[in-house]
Scaffold this active site. Structure first.
Site, short mmCIF file in Angstrom:
data_model
loop_
_atom_site.label_atom_id
_atom_site.label_comp_id
_atom_site.label_asym_id
_atom_site.label_seq_id
_atom_site.Cartn_x
_atom_site.Cartn_y
_atom_site.Cartn_z
CG ASP A 265 -1.92 1.12 1.18
OD1 ASP A 265 -3.03 0.88 0.67
OD2 ASP A 265 -1.61 2.23 1.64
CG ASN A 273 -4.57 11.47 -5.31
OD1 ASN A 273 -3.94 11.55 -6.37
ND2 ASN A 273 -5.18 10.36 -4.94
CG HIS A 278 -7.32 13.23 -8.35
ND1 HIS A 278 -7.42 12.20 -7.44
CD2 HIS A 278 -8.11 14.23 -7.87
CE1 HIS A 278 -8.24 12.55 -6.46
NE2 HIS A 278 -8.68 13.78 -6.69
CG ASP A 282 -4.23 9.03 -12.37
OD1 ASP A 282 -4.64 8.45 -11.35
OD2 ASP A 282 -4.97 9.63 -13.18
CD GLU A 308 -4.68 4.20 -1.41
OE1 GLU A 308 -4.87 4.57 -0.25
OE2 GLU A 308 -5.55 4.28 -2.30
#
Length: 402
Positions: A265, A273, A278, A282, A308
Site C-alpha cells: 500500500d 493527490n 490526481h 496517477d 493505491e
C-alpha cells in the site's frame, strides 16, 4: 466455350479479391482493428488481383510485364500476408529475410527471357518462393495462435497455409519431372486451365478465411486481456486474481510448491493527490507499477488490488524468500524519486506478506497478507510485516498448553 469460362472465372476471382481488399481496408480505417495488419492484407489482395489480371494477357511473345512483373507482384502479396500476420500477433518482423528472398527470386527469373519458352523454369522458381512464403506464414501463425488456443485448434486453423504451401511444392516437382504438364497446372499461356483458375480462387478464399480467423482470434484475446487488465497501470486487475491464485494454490496442494502473497500500500497517497492533484497521483501509481515489474520475476503475478494497493503472487517462494523480495521492492521504491512539474515526489510502501499453509484457504491467506499490511501501517509505515511469525508463536503456545 473454355475461353468464355475462363473469363467468368477471372471475373469471379477479381470480385473476391476486390471485396476482400475493401473489407480489410474498412477494418483498417473505420473499425481500426489491427490497422497495420489489415493494411497489409488489403494490399496483398490488391497485388494478387493485379497479378492475375496480368496473367490473362500472357502470349507467346516476350513480356516482362506479363511474366516477371506479374509473378513478382503475386509473390510480394504473399510477403505482405506474412508481414500482416506478424503485425497481427506482435511478432518480430521478417522484412530482411523476405526482401532478400524476393530479390533472389527476381534475379533467378531475370536469368532467362520472360516468355512461354522458359515458362517451366519461371513457374518452378515462382512456386518454390510462394511455398516458402506461405509455409513460413503458417509457422508464424501456428506459433502465435497456440499461445491463445489449444495446440490442435492452432494447427487446424493453419492447415490451409500448409496445404497451399505443399501444393506449390508439388507443382514445382511435377514441372521438374514432367514439363509437358505446364498447361494443366500453371498459368503458362493465359489462364486456359480450369484447374489453375479454381486453384487460385480456392487459394484466395482459404487464405482470407484464415486471415479473418486470425484477426478474430487476436481480437477476442485482446478483449479478454483488457477485461483482466487495469487500464491505468497495465497490471492485472482483481478480476484476474482469483484464477491465478487457484492455479498456484493447486500446485501447492498437489506438488508442495510453496507460494507467498504480498500486499503493498502506498503510504500517504491521499496526501499526494491533495497536494499535487490526481494526475500526479496517477503518475505515482504508474511509476510504482513499473518499478514492481522491473523488480520481480516474469512468473510473479502483479495485480492492482485497490486504489493505491497492489497484490503480488510469488510462486515458488517461501516466507524467508518473500521477506527478501519485500526488502528489495521497498529499497527500489525508497530510492526512486518522481519529478512532477519540477517538484520531487518520494513514496514509500507498507508491505505485508503471508505464505501458504496446509490449513489455510485462499481467502484466509489473502486476509492474512492484508492484515500484515495494516500491521505495517500501524507500525509507522514504510515497514514490512508478516503474520507468519504471529501464527507460528500461536501454534507453539497451543502445543505447549496441550
Amino acid at each position: 466455350m473454355e475461353h468464355s469460362q475462363s473469363i467468368v472465372f477471372v471475373q469471379f476471382f477479381s470480385l473476391i479479391a476486390v471485396s476482400c481488399a475493401v473489407a480489410w481496408t474498412l477494418l483498417a480505417t473505420l473499425l481500426r482493428i489491427a490497422p497495420k495488419a489489415s493494411w497489409c492484407f488489403a494490399t496483398a489482395n490488391t497485388f494478387t488481383f493485379i497479378g492475375i489480371l496480368l496473367y490473362t494477357q500472357r502470349t507467346e511473345a516476350i513480356s516482362y510485364l506479363y511474366w516477371f512483373v506479374a509473378d513478382m507482384t503475386i509473390l510480394s502479396g504473399f510477403a505482405l500476408v506474412r508481414w500482416g500476420c506478424q503485425h497481427l500477433f506482435k511478432q518480430p518482423l521478417s522484412y530482411r529475410f523476405d526482401l532478400i528472398l524476393l530479390a533472389a527470386t527476381a534475379l533467378l527469373m531475370l536469368l532467362v527471357p520472360a516468355s512461354v519458352t522458359y515458362a517451366v523454369y519461371l513457374v518452378i522458381i515462382m512456386s518454390i518462393t510462394a511455398a516458402i512464403f506461405i509455409t513460413l506464414s503458417g509457422i508464424d501463425n501456428f506459433l502465435a495462435v497456440k499461445k491463445h488456443l489449444p495446440i490442435y485448434y492452432a494447427a487446424l486453423l493453419n492447415v490451409p497455409f500448409f496445404t497451399i504451401g505443399l501444393l506449390f511444392i508439388i507443382r514445382a516437382v511435377i514441372l521438374l519431372f514432367s514439363p509437358d504438364q505446364l498447361d494443366h497446372i500453371s498459368a503458362g499461356d493465359k489462364l486456359n486451365s480450369l484447374l489453375v483458375l479454381w486453384s487460385y480462387i480456392i487459394l484466395l478464399l482459404f487464405t482470407n478465411l484464415v486471415l479473418f480467423g486470425n484477426a478474430l482470434t487476436r481480437l477476442v484475446y485482446k478483449a479478454a486481456r483488457l477485461a483482466n487488465k487495469d487500464q491505468l497501470t497495465g497490471l492485472w486487475n482483481r478480476h484476474a486474481l482469483l484464477n491465478k491464485l487457484e492455479e498456484v494454490d493447486a500446485l501447492w496442494l498437489r506438488n508442495g510448491l510453496a507460494y507467498s502473497l504480498m500486499v503493498l500500500d502506498l503510504d500517504h497517497f491521499k496526501r499526494i493527490n491533495d497536494s499535487y492533484g490526481h494526475l500526479a497521483g496517477d503518475m505515482v501509481l504508474k511509476n510504482t507499477a513499473d518499478i514492481l515489474q522491473l523488480s520481480l520475476r516474469k512468473i510473479d503475478f502483479i495485480c492492482r488490488y485497490g486504489g493505491e494497493e497492489f497484490l503480488i503472487i510469488l510462486p515458488l517462494t517461501d516466507k524467508n524468500e518473500a521477506q527478501i523480495v519485500a526488502e528489495k521492492v521497498q529499497q527500489r521504491i525508497n530510492d526512486n524519486t518522481i519529478l512532477w512539474q519540477k517538484k520531487s515526489i518520494n513514496t514509500t510502501l507498507s508491505i505485508g506478506y503471508a505464505t501458504c499453509k496446509s490449513h489455510l484457504s485462499i481467502e484466509q491467506l489473502l486476509q492474512l497478507a492484508d492484515d500484515a499490511m495494516y500491521l505495517a501501517k500501524s507500525k509507522g509505515r514504510n515497514t514490512i510485516c508478516s503474520m507468519d511469525s504471529m501464527e507460528d508463536s500461536t501454534d507453539t503456545s497451543e502445543k505447549s498448553q496441550q
